[in-house]
Design a protein around this motif. Structure first.
Motif, short mmCIF file in Angstrom:
data_model
loop_
_atom_site.label_atom_id
_atom_site.label_comp_id
_atom_site.label_asym_id
_atom_site.label_seq_id
_atom_site.Cartn_x
_atom_site.Cartn_y
_atom_site.Cartn_z
N VAL A 105 -1.79 7.23 5.91
CA VAL A 105 -1.04 6.01 5.62
C VAL A 105 -1.37 4.92 6.64
CG1 VAL A 105 1.27 5.01 5.48
CG2 VAL A 105 0.82 7.24 4.48
N ARG A 106 -1.52 5.33 7.89
CA ARG A 106 -1.88 4.36 8.92
C ARG A 106 -3.23 3.72 8.62
NH1 ARG A 106 -2.92 5.89 15.30
NH2 ARG A 106 -3.30 3.76 16.06
N LEU A 107 -4.21 4.53 8.24
CA LEU A 107 -5.53 3.99 7.89
C LEU A 107 -5.44 3.07 6.67
CD1 LEU A 107 -7.81 7.14 8.39
CD2 LEU A 107 -7.50 5.20 9.94
N ALA A 108 -4.63 3.48 5.69
CA ALA A 108 -4.49 2.65 4.49
C ALA A 108 -3.86 1.31 4.81
CB ALA A 108 -3.66 3.41 3.44
N LYS A 109 -2.86 1.30 5.70
CA LYS A 109 -2.21 0.05 6.09
C LYS A 109 -3.19 -0.86 6.82
CE LYS A 109 2.55 1.77 6.40
NZ LYS A 109 3.69 2.03 7.31
N ARG A 166 5.47 6.99 -4.85
CA ARG A 166 5.44 7.58 -6.20
C ARG A 166 4.90 9.00 -6.16
NH1 ARG A 166 4.10 2.14 -7.35
NH2 ARG A 166 1.86 2.54 -7.20
N ALA A 167 3.91 9.24 -5.30
CA ALA A 167 3.36 10.59 -5.17
C ALA A 167 4.41 11.55 -4.61
CB ALA A 167 2.13 10.57 -4.27
N ILE A 168 5.21 11.07 -3.65
CA ILE A 168 6.28 11.93 -3.10
C ILE A 168 7.32 12.23 -4.16
CG2 ILE A 168 8.17 12.00 -1.43
CD1 ILE A 168 6.42 10.39 0.48
N ALA A 169 7.65 11.26 -5.01
CA ALA A 169 8.61 11.50 -6.09
C ALA A 169 8.11 12.57 -7.05
CB ALA A 169 8.88 10.19 -6.84
N ILE A 181 0.82 -1.21 0.00
CA ILE A 181 0.00 0.00 0.00
C ILE A 181 0.85 1.25 0.00
CG2 ILE A 181 -0.16 0.24 2.51
CD1 ILE A 181 -3.01 0.72 -0.03
N GLU A 182 2.12 1.14 0.44
CA GLU A 182 3.00 2.32 0.48
C GLU A 182 3.46 2.74 -0.91
OE1 GLU A 182 6.31 1.89 3.04
OE2 GLU A 182 5.12 1.61 4.87
N GLY A 183 3.45 1.83 -1.87
CA GLY A 183 3.97 2.14 -3.20
C GLY A 183 3.41 3.41 -3.81
N PRO A 184 2.08 3.57 -3.88
CA PRO A 184 1.53 4.79 -4.46
C PRO A 184 1.95 6.05 -3.72
CG PRO A 184 -0.16 3.09 -4.33
CD PRO A 184 1.03 2.59 -3.58
N TRP A 221 8.90 10.78 5.97
CA TRP A 221 8.87 10.28 7.36
C TRP A 221 7.46 9.86 7.75
CZ3 TRP A 221 12.56 10.14 11.50
CH2 TRP A 221 13.88 10.41 11.09
N ALA A 222 6.47 10.63 7.34
CA ALA A 222 5.09 10.30 7.70
C ALA A 222 4.65 8.99 7.06
CB ALA A 222 4.16 11.44 7.28
N VAL A 223 5.01 8.78 5.79
CA VAL A 223 4.61 7.56 5.10
C VAL A 223 5.28 6.34 5.72
CG1 VAL A 223 4.81 6.30 2.92
CG2 VAL A 223 4.05 8.68 2.92
#
Length: 366
Positions: free
Chosen positions: A160-164, A9-12, A3-6, A109-111
């Motif tokens: 990110v926590r909710l998504a995980k 990519r958004a941060i990039a 789930i972290e992948g998107p 850091w947040a992600v």
């Protein structure tokens, strides 16, 4: 996690867009004292944008060293702002040389580590920005930017926590669905083979009598237990067991088990102890009344309390027999039944009338 992948990519994309924005701001300003140093900073930002994009794309590299270096490079670029812009530009509230690029490590850091890490990194970046722009005449500008950084770190970490959590739940649901499909397949196969054989052994054993009857009785018990084991109802929540399935294993031609239509969910340890106590009560029936003695097991659920009753039609227990057995060191009832329930905070009531049988009632809060 996948789930972290998107998010990475958004941060990039954010880094690249912020780099372009910083370069445009650098190009349009003419009043900077050290424009060459400013363009050098832009070059460092460009190199780090490429390096960070590559590094964060590899999951094994998303660790404390990379996150720390990311924050240090960003702070270094941010702290050059007073030297590049000069006192006049700083006092006018000009955008820092890195512009919005400084938010990238906060998002990283947040992600990676959630809300607290995101907020902490935002506080570090905000402190560097406050120092580099301490001469700005309008304090409201700095306050707004600081609040936005802190909110970004907290909100992204929370998202990110909710998504995980959602990903974990979906994974568990997929595993449960796969297990249910496998269970249904096994149930079909077992029903077509093992259960039919056990039913045949039970029937023929009763017809032949003698030692074959005992073999048939055991086959009947195993058939009932196996049939309950492969039943295809929905699995109970993690950490709990449906007490009905454990009690059903005690069913036999001489033992009738009656349970509610709805699940009797108990913590796994509690359910096992109740079933073991019922088994001990039935062992006493067989020991004192004979293997063919009839017994009935009734399970009920009312007002948050599970009640299991074991009743027989034996000769009953003479008055004082249980106390005498405990004094003689025979602790079957005291330990196997009352002891188990006492450990769980449950209660055991034994009512026996000579010549009219015995009733053991076990109660436990669900």
């Amino acid at each position: 996690m996948a789930i972290e992948g998107p998010f990475w990519r958004a941060i990039a994309v954010f880094r690249l867009a912020s780099l372009v924005y910083a370069a445009v701001l650098m190009a349009q300003h003419r009043g900077y004292e050290q424009p060459l140093i400013g363009w050098l900073v832009i070059g460092v930002m460009a190199l780090w944008t490429a390096a960070a994009t590559f590094a964060y794309s590899a999951e094994p590299l998303r660790r404390w060293p990379l996150l720390t270096i990311d924050l240090m490079v960003t702070m270094a670029c941010l702290l050059t702002t007073p030297y590049v812009q000069g006192a006049q530009q700083v006092s006018m509230g000009a955008m820092p040389v890195p512009a919005t690029w400084i938010a990238a490590p906060v998002l990283a850091w947040a992600v990676r580590h959630g809300r607290r890490a995101g907020t902490l990194s935002a506080a570090v970046v905000a402190a560097g920005e406050l120092w580099s722009r301490s001469r700005v005449e309008e304090a409201a500008v700095l306050i707004n930017e600081t609040v936005l950084l802190l909110m970004a770190g907290w909100l992204v970490g929370h998202m990110v926590r909710l998504a995980k959590r959602a990903e974990e739940r979906m994974q568990r649901a997929a595993e449960m669905e796969a297990a249910q499909r496998e269970r249904e397949r096994l149930a079909r196969d077992i029903h077509d083979s093992v259960l039919q054989v056990l039913a045949l052994v039970q029937r023929r054993g009763r017809e032949l009598g003698g030692e074959a009857a005992e073999l048939g009785r055991l086959a009947g018990e195993q058939e009932a237990a196996l049939r309950e084991l492969v039943s295809v109802g929905p699995p109970p929540p993690l950490g709990t067991i449906d007490l009905r399935s454990l009690l059903a294993r005690h069913g036999s031609p001489s033992v009738t088990v009656s349970t509610p239509a709805t699940p009797l969910l108990l913590p796994a340890e509690a359910a096992a102890s109740v079933a073991a106590a019922v088994g001990a009560a039935l062992d006493n029936v067989r020991a004192h009344c004979g293997h063919q003695a009839r017994a009935w097991v009734l399970a009920e659920f009312l007002d948050g309390t599970v009640t299991v009753t074991v009743r027989d039609e034996g000769p009953g227990i003479p008055e004082g027999r249980l106390e005498q057995a405990a004094a003689d060191g025979r602790m079957g009832v005291a330990r196997s039944i009352r002891g188990r329930m006492a450990e769980l905070g449950g209660k055991v009531s034994i009512v026996s009338v000579p010549g009219q049988g015995t009733e053991v009632e076990i109660t436990l809060s669900a």
